[in-house]
Design a protein around this motif. Structure first.
Motif, PDB file in Angstrom:
ATOM      1  N   TYR A 122      17.821  25.166  13.672  1.00  0.00           N
ATOM      2  CA  TYR A 122      17.222  24.448  12.554  1.00  0.00           C
ATOM      3  C   TYR A 122      17.556  25.050  11.199  1.00  0.00           C
ATOM      4  O   TYR A 122      17.184  24.499  10.167  1.00  0.00           O
ATOM      5  CB  TYR A 122      15.697  24.398  12.710  1.00  0.00           C
ATOM      6  CG  TYR A 122      15.214  23.661  13.938  1.00  0.00           C
ATOM      7  CD1 TYR A 122      15.398  22.278  14.045  1.00  0.00           C
ATOM      8  CD2 TYR A 122      14.573  24.328  14.976  1.00  0.00           C
ATOM      9  CE1 TYR A 122      14.948  21.593  15.174  1.00  0.00           C
ATOM     10  CE2 TYR A 122      14.121  23.650  16.099  1.00  0.00           C
ATOM     11  CZ  TYR A 122      14.307  22.277  16.191  1.00  0.00           C
ATOM     12  OH  TYR A 122      13.869  21.599  17.295  1.00  0.00           O
ATOM     13  N   ILE A 158      16.582  22.280   8.792  1.00  0.00           N
ATOM     14  CA  ILE A 158      16.582  20.950   9.403  1.00  0.00           C
ATOM     15  C   ILE A 158      15.160  20.642   9.858  1.00  0.00           C
ATOM     16  O   ILE A 158      14.543  21.442  10.567  1.00  0.00           O
ATOM     17  CB  ILE A 158      17.526  20.919  10.634  1.00  0.00           C
ATOM     18  CG1 ILE A 158      18.890  21.528  10.283  1.00  0.00           C
ATOM     19  CG2 ILE A 158      17.650  19.498  11.177  1.00  0.00           C
ATOM     20  CD1 ILE A 158      19.679  20.778   9.252  1.00  0.00           C
ATOM     21  N   CYS A 179      13.531  16.577   3.196  1.00  0.00           N
ATOM     22  CA  CYS A 179      12.201  16.290   3.753  1.00  0.00           C
ATOM     23  C   CYS A 179      11.207  17.355   3.299  1.00  0.00           C
ATOM     24  O   CYS A 179      10.626  18.072   4.105  1.00  0.00           O
ATOM     25  CB  CYS A 179      12.279  16.210   5.282  1.00  0.00           C
ATOM     26  SG  CYS A 179      12.972  17.678   6.082  1.00  0.00           S
ATOM     27  N   GLU A 221      12.201  16.931  14.856  1.00  0.00           N
ATOM     28  CA  GLU A 221      12.526  15.679  15.521  1.00  0.00           C
ATOM     29  C   GLU A 221      11.309  14.745  15.432  1.00  0.00           C
ATOM     30  O   GLU A 221      10.199  15.199  15.205  1.00  0.00           O
ATOM     31  CB  GLU A 221      12.818  15.932  17.013  1.00  0.00           C
ATOM     32  CG  GLU A 221      13.924  16.930  17.299  1.00  0.00           C
ATOM     33  CD  GLU A 221      13.455  18.392  17.255  1.00  0.00           C
ATOM     34  OE1 GLU A 221      12.258  18.638  16.972  1.00  0.00           O
ATOM     35  OE2 GLU A 221      14.292  19.276  17.472  1.00  0.00           O
ATOM     36  N   ASN A 230       8.400  13.010   9.832  1.00  0.00           N
ATOM     37  CA  ASN A 230       8.374  13.912  10.988  1.00  0.00           C
ATOM     38  C   ASN A 230       7.693  15.240  10.644  1.00  0.00           C
ATOM     39  O   ASN A 230       6.982  15.817  11.468  1.00  0.00           O
ATOM     40  CB  ASN A 230       9.793  14.167  11.485  1.00  0.00           C
ATOM     41  CG  ASN A 230      10.451  12.898  11.981  1.00  0.00           C
ATOM     42  OD1 ASN A 230       9.773  11.900  12.230  1.00  0.00           O
ATOM     43  ND2 ASN A 230      11.771  12.932  12.110  1.00  0.00           N
ATOM     44  N   LYS A 247      16.689  18.946   5.351  1.00  0.00           N
ATOM     45  CA  LYS A 247      17.358  17.744   5.823  1.00  0.00           C
ATOM     46  C   LYS A 247      16.496  17.142   6.924  1.00  0.00           C
ATOM     47  O   LYS A 247      16.153  17.829   7.891  1.00  0.00           O
ATOM     48  CB  LYS A 247      18.719  18.130   6.415  1.00  0.00           C
ATOM     49  CG  LYS A 247      19.813  17.124   6.174  1.00  0.00           C
ATOM     50  CD  LYS A 247      21.164  17.751   6.475  1.00  0.00           C
ATOM     51  CE  LYS A 247      22.201  16.686   6.708  1.00  0.00           C
ATOM     52  NZ  LYS A 247      23.516  17.284   6.972  1.00  0.00           N
ATOM     53  N   GLY A 248      16.120  15.896   6.754  1.00  0.00           N
ATOM     54  CA  GLY A 248      15.300  15.281   7.784  1.00  0.00           C
ATOM     55  C   GLY A 248      14.376  14.235   7.202  1.00  0.00           C
ATOM     56  O   GLY A 248      14.562  13.773   6.077  1.00  0.00           O
ATOM     57  N   GLU A 249      13.389  13.878   7.990  1.00  0.00           N
ATOM     58  CA  GLU A 249      12.445  12.830   7.611  1.00  0.00           C
ATOM     59  C   GLU A 249      11.098  13.442   7.259  1.00  0.00           C
ATOM     60  O   GLU A 249      10.504  14.154   8.070  1.00  0.00           O
ATOM     61  CB  GLU A 249      12.234  11.864   8.782  1.00  0.00           C
ATOM     62  CG  GLU A 249      13.472  11.126   9.236  1.00  0.00           C
ATOM     63  CD  GLU A 249      13.933  10.098   8.198  1.00  0.00           C
ATOM     64  OE1 GLU A 249      13.061   9.594   7.448  1.00  0.00           O
ATOM     65  OE2 GLU A 249      15.148   9.826   8.132  1.00  0.00           O
TER      66      GLU A 249
END
Lengths: 543, 543
Positions: A258, A275, A378, A278, A331, A326-328
């Motif tokens: 990550y 990161i 994110c 999920e 989440n 980086k990501g949502e």
């Protein structure tokens, strides 16, 4: 390259024994198993390698042995508990290494207190022999200290009289601020090379009790049993395993699962990208337990921790870390929600406490941190803390590529700074009313709202973005690294002071100063001449 | 030899103008009137000589012009308020001198805040031109800051970007702890050589207002008039004169009226004896006013202050000061009683506040202090603070030559330490219940009672006395002076932190560290190369 990862079956200097609610950590330093050449670890003295094992053991106990209620620190060497940091190691180390060594050992001792304070595990220093210097500093990081009364064993801080440096691993601060020793007695004790034995040490508050040799083990055991009884009742907790962190390393990068670290050595900065989690991670404590250390908030923050330590010690010329995610956001918020709603479950509590420690490690790192909020990021909830922990943050203001910041419950107190405040509280000392307003915001902040709210430093538009970031990085990395270290140590921790901030801000700064003075490290300095036939010669000018 | 005494008619760099309730202190530094050779004081930059005059002016206003309610700090130079500490002076000074210079300038700025906080005098920085570095640090020691908006003038802290050192005269601390500037903005501001002008400086909280050149004087005047009106109504107060302190000096001694300083240079210690007050000093405010600056608590503490400054700067090899008193406890207690019962009278308030400042100056001095309580001494009330301020105290326990310690009202809060506590509170952090018990004790403590109460460190009998003292002095003066400085700075100020302790303990320690780093003072360091055609070259390793 120094590796901060280890595990009990690799320990060379500590024996970890767990017996139900009691863990015993026994120091048995192997003289020849040093991290560098040129010194031997006699008399249970330690180098960074020894402390990396101790830090690992404390961390592991919290996750792998949650049923443990009392941790006993003792020694397997006769008549000596621990002689402190190895003097020859210090004498032959660079200034930068000494400073990083002390910082890490300080963090290990603060981790003991963090465990005691937040997780209720009691630490007992069973001094079966003399504890001097860093040995006694390790003891005063524990909740209780018992010394063998054998007519010889003592506790002592001989740094000032013998070495011309300070008991800088929290020693001086914990004497007067934790154990609240009277300052004139602290003065006498800190200048008395031979230290104090049982009776007087107890009278002065330096230890909590002393027992004759023949009754030492039994008496400590009795006290430990009492502490176990006082602790919350033993439930059938099952720990999780902390498995080794794996990463792909190249000369200029280190990619964990990550955490992606990319070095720009020429530019003296690193890009560190986290990161995000999920989707659809568990919301239930049992499922979280089943995921164990692969659960995102545990794995990602362990990786971040390792990356920070790597940067500190192995990449000294990297002066700036550019933080990205980086990501949502959704989440991240889902994870935060799961952590919040299961906060009373032991594993979740430990996961969140670990996140808090890693964020504090970041702020105690002598590197600049800039956070860049860009499309695809994110920065929500626990990752928003990276924006607030950074020295500055830049957020792209481009309606065509909108980015957002989002708060969660975790921004409200679960991840305190070293000064005891939340990062929002520290940020808005002049406008405390903003803190709750921001923390209670429903929904995301876009760039303009974030700038208006004071959450980011600058919000350039897309025309300026590249240039502004490039110039900011170039300017930062061109400045004196020493001035930046002192500046950041002063600006990051406004507001109240705690024992931690005193140790890192005040005691450490004085120690660093002394670590450069000719009276310590010069040709005739006390540290240089320790153990040699030559004697230290001081320039007696008081400064 | 540096002389800390001066008076307005000797000022070379400041003009003091008093107009009823408003005093104007105008900086007009004379380039060539430097304290040492090798630099010119251009652009209202300052050296220690300039600051000695400023400190004197602030002190004098409190005693000589008590009717003054607002003090305006401004400059007589066009387009420049003050360029801060002179860089060439810093670049050519020894490390010890830099450290002492910064400490004194810090004390001067804290004295401004002491006056504002305790005596209600408002300080207005009227920045008629750029205030950079120490110039802006002087401004943020004031209550309010107004900057001329001429398209050019700015406030700035260019130390980090231009000099590779810190804004160490309280600058960084006051940014985030006094003005509570957001830390990311403080970071930007402290790395921006050119600083910020009116509008943005106001937005970020660095100043309180800005006015165009044509309206600057008038607008400041309007604000000053408001402050005068807000202040307690003007009464017909008459000040007293602070006359020069006289002393007989020999090579190894300096004898003031009440303070006798005797140097033992070979032994690296000084004996400093305070002579207690005469009997039958006035109990009435008017009589005290008539005595003026010959009144014991004012004269004796002014002398002590001067002696401390002399020891700091002119006698760097003296590492230990042995404090003694001579006189009658009853006379000290009578003075304390007079001070307590007239505490609302302006002059008495100023006298007590000055005593408190001098005692703080003592604790901020980088020398060890041992107090010896011997027959003939008068450690009562305000002089008992010398026992409590010392790093250690020794009291003779001899029934044939009894000695005593006595408390008075002044030990209960009138003479606070830098950490905001009384010395009794700081001493008994672990047993707060002792504080009131001791403070309320009726009658003296003999040696055994004093030791039992925890007021002294040791109470040897007369057989041991000489030897114990001799050994204690020899041992102390043999230790590394740098380690002692760091140790004392850590042990003296346990408990809460204030802006003052942050400035002296944290910011100063970092600055001292940086002041030794090659990146600042090495051949290629930024401080060394400032203003030269050569450029600084850094070792970029982050420490």
């Amino acid at each position: 390259m120094i590796n901060f990862q280890t595990s009990p079956n690799q320990y060379r200097h500590w024996k970890l024994k767990v017996d139900g609610p009691v863990a015993t950590l026994s120091m048995d330093v192997q003289e020849d198993q040093t991290l560098a050449d040129g010194y031997k670890l006699k008399l249970n003295s330690y180098d960074l390698g020894v402390d990396i094992e101790l830090a690992d053991a404390i961390q592991r106990l919290r996750f792998e042995q949650p049923q443990v209620r009392v941790v006993v620190l003792t020694s397997l060497k006769p008549r000596i508990f621990c002689a402190g940091a190895n003097i020859y190691m210090l004498g032959t180390s660079s200034h930068a290494f000494k400073v990083n060594f002390c910082k890490f050992t300080n963090e290990t001792r603060c981790a003991i207190e963090d465990d005691s304070h937040h997780s209720g595990r009691r630490y007992v220093a069973a001094l079966n022999g003399t504890a001097s210097g860093g040995g006694y500093e390790l003891a005063i990081a524990c909740d209780e200290i018992y010394l063998v009364d054998d007519g010889n064993s003592a506790v002592s801080l001989p740094e000032v009289p013998l070495l011309g440096v300070l008991p800088g691993t929290g020693g001086l601060t914990r004497l007067v601020d934790k154990r609240k020793i009277r300052r004139d007695r602290a003065d006498v004790f800190s200048t008395l090379a031979e230290g104090l034995k049982g009776k007087r040490a107890k009278e002065w508050g330096l230890i909590d009790g002393y027992f004759p040799t023949s009754k030492f083990e039994e008496s400590v055991r009795t006290r430990v049993d009492e502490l176990v009884k006082e602790a919350s009742p033993l439930t059938a907790l099952t720990g999780i395993n902390l498995t080794p962190l794996t990463f792909e390393a190249a000369d200029d990068s280190r990619h964990y699962k990550y955490v992606k670290l990319q070095l720009n050595r020429e530019g003296r900065y690193a890009d560190l990208t986290l990161i995000g989690p999920e989707p659809n991670l568990p919301t239930d404590a049992n499922e979280i337990q089943r995921l164990g250390d692969s659960y995102w908030p545990l794995r990602a923050y362990r990786e971040l921790d390792d990356a920070l330590l790597h940067l500190r010690v192995n990449e000294p010329e990297i002066g700036l870390v550019c933080l990205r995610t980086k990501g949502e956001s959704a989440n991240v918020l889902a994870v935060d929600q799961a952590l919040s709603s299961n906060r009373d479950y032991w594993l979740v509590r430990e996961i969140v406490l670990n996140m808090a420690r890693v964020l504090r490690r970041l702020e105690l790192t002598a590197k600049s941190f800039f956070t860049f909020v860009e499309p695809g990021s994110c920065f929500a909830g626990n990752l928003l803390e990276l924006v607030l922990a950074a020295d500055r943050s830049y957020m792209l203001n481009d309606p065509d590529s909108p980015v957002e910041l989002v708060v969660s419950d975790l921004n409200k107190g679960a991840l305190p700074m070293s000064n005891g405040l939340t990062r929002l509280q520290s940020r808005f000392l002049s406008e405390p009313e903003r803190v709750d307003k921001i923390a209670d915001q429903d929904g995301p902040f876009d760039a303009e709202a974030a700038e208006e709210a004071g959450l980011v430093t600058f919000a350039p538009d897309d025309l300026d973005w590249e240039d502004e970031i490039r110039v900011a990085i170039e300017e930062r990395t061109s400045l004196s690294p020493d001035a930046l270290t002192g500046m950041e140590a002063s600006l990051r921790f406004a507001g109240p002071e705690t024992m931690d901030t005193k140790i890192y801000g005040r005691l450490t700064a004085w120690q660093n100063w002394i670590f450069q003075r000719p009276n310590a490290v010069g040709e005739h300095g006390a540290l240089t001449n320790y153990g040699k036939p030559t004697q230290a010669q001081f320039d007696y000018k008081r400064t």
